[in-house]
Design a protein around this motif. Structure first.
Motif, PDB file in Angstrom:
ATOM      1  N   ASN A 152       0.802  -1.222   0.000  1.00  0.00           N
ATOM      2  CA  ASN A 152       0.000   0.000   0.000  1.00  0.00           C
ATOM      3  C   ASN A 152       0.838   1.277   0.000  1.00  0.00           C
ATOM      4  O   ASN A 152       0.348   2.340   0.399  1.00  0.00           O
ATOM      5  N   HIS A 197       1.689   5.617   2.856  1.00  0.00           N
ATOM      6  CA  HIS A 197       0.332   6.012   3.223  1.00  0.00           C
ATOM      7  C   HIS A 197       0.245   5.845   4.735  1.00  0.00           C
ATOM      8  O   HIS A 197       0.415   4.733   5.245  1.00  0.00           O
ATOM      9  N   ARG A 200      -2.734   3.111   5.709  1.00  0.00           N
ATOM     10  CA  ARG A 200      -2.841   1.803   5.075  1.00  0.00           C
ATOM     11  C   ARG A 200      -1.555   0.992   5.098  1.00  0.00           C
ATOM     12  O   ARG A 200      -1.590  -0.227   4.978  1.00  0.00           O
ATOM     13  N   ARG A 205       2.860   1.852  11.443  1.00  0.00           N
ATOM     14  CA  ARG A 205       1.539   2.483  11.363  1.00  0.00           C
ATOM     15  C   ARG A 205       1.222   3.305  12.599  1.00  0.00           C
ATOM     16  O   ARG A 205       0.698   4.420  12.499  1.00  0.00           O
TER      17      ARG A 205
END
Length: 256
Positions: A152, A197, A200, A205
């Motif tokens: 992603n 991103h 995603r 993250r």
């Protein structure tokens, strides 16, 4: 001769099945209404883009960035609603993916391109060509079927010209530095480097989302101060921006 003018009305099986399901009553009218409201939510991003353009024409750059921010919020949530309400299955007549790309081009590229060309941030001789470069490279980027890498990641600079315009208006360096920055970002649209991103991409993250939240708060502070928030807020915004621009280049466990 008349055969040349006949329209091809062949419908893809998945679209035909979804349409039959709706007509046959297997999808309730309230469900169809909710699905259409998601398309309206996505389309509202175009309205926000128009408001941003009006603000840009008036030279109200902070207000323009506010509309950009609201458009980013819409872009961040409409996909979740679309998947949860199965919009693609229930309303196959409208392509949410196409609608999203149209709206993104307006809010991420076309209006920022106008702002970059007319704000006085660049030398007069290159301002209009720079705006042209922004919209043309963005059009090519959005049409690229390989804009996504595995994991992603985006491939290259993902035409975030709304963010670029925000930074140029915030920092206001020498006009030729701005011109060089625009040229570099346009070139990076075609560079095969991974751009993260923040939501995603699984790797980092938690860190990415936390920094995105901090960036959003700092951006609100900057806009509240009419893009003159003070040294430390600007430094923090730049540091986070540099992080997101370069974190994809850090050795990662994602294949190209």
């Amino acid at each position: 001769m008349l055969e040349r003018w006949k329209l091809d009305v062949t419908v893809a099986p998945d679209v035909e099945d979804a349409a039959h399901a709706a007509v046959g009553g297997r999808v309730s009218r309230p469900a169809l209404v909710r699905a259409f409201l998601v398309h309206l939510l996505t389309a509202s991003g175009a309205a926000l883009g128009l408001l941003a353009l009006i603000a840009a024409v008036d030279g109200r750059w902070s207000l323009m960035c506010v509309w950009f921010g609201l458009a980013l919020i819409v872009d961040g949530i409409d996909g979740t609603f679309a998947r949860r309400l199965k919009v693609a299955e229930r309303l196959p007549r409208w392509s949410g993916e196409t609608l999203d790309l149209v709206v993104d081009f307006v809010t991420y590229s076309f209006v920022p391109g106008y702002a970059i060309a007319t704000s006085g941030l660049l030398p007069g001789i290159v301002a209009l060509p720079a705006g042209v470069v922004v919209v043309m490279t963005s059009g090519l980027y959005f049409a690229d079927r390989h804009m996504k890498m595995s994991g992603n990641y985006f491939r290259g600079f993902p035409a975030l010209w709304n963010i670029a315009a925000f930074y140029l208006l915030l920092l206001r360096p020498d006009p030729w530095i701005n011109a060089a920055a625009v040229a570099a970002l346009a070139a990076l649209s075609f560079a095969p480097f991974p751009f993260v991103h923040p939501v995603r991409v699984r790797r980092l993250r938690v860190v990415n989302v936390a920094l995105l939240v901090v960036w959003s708060v700092l951006a609100i502070v900057a806009l509240d101060h009419d893009l003159a928030p003070g040294f430390w807020v600007s430094v923090a915004l730049v540091a986070i921006g540099v992080y997101f621009l370069g974190v994809g280049l850090v050795p990662r466990l994602v294949a190209d």
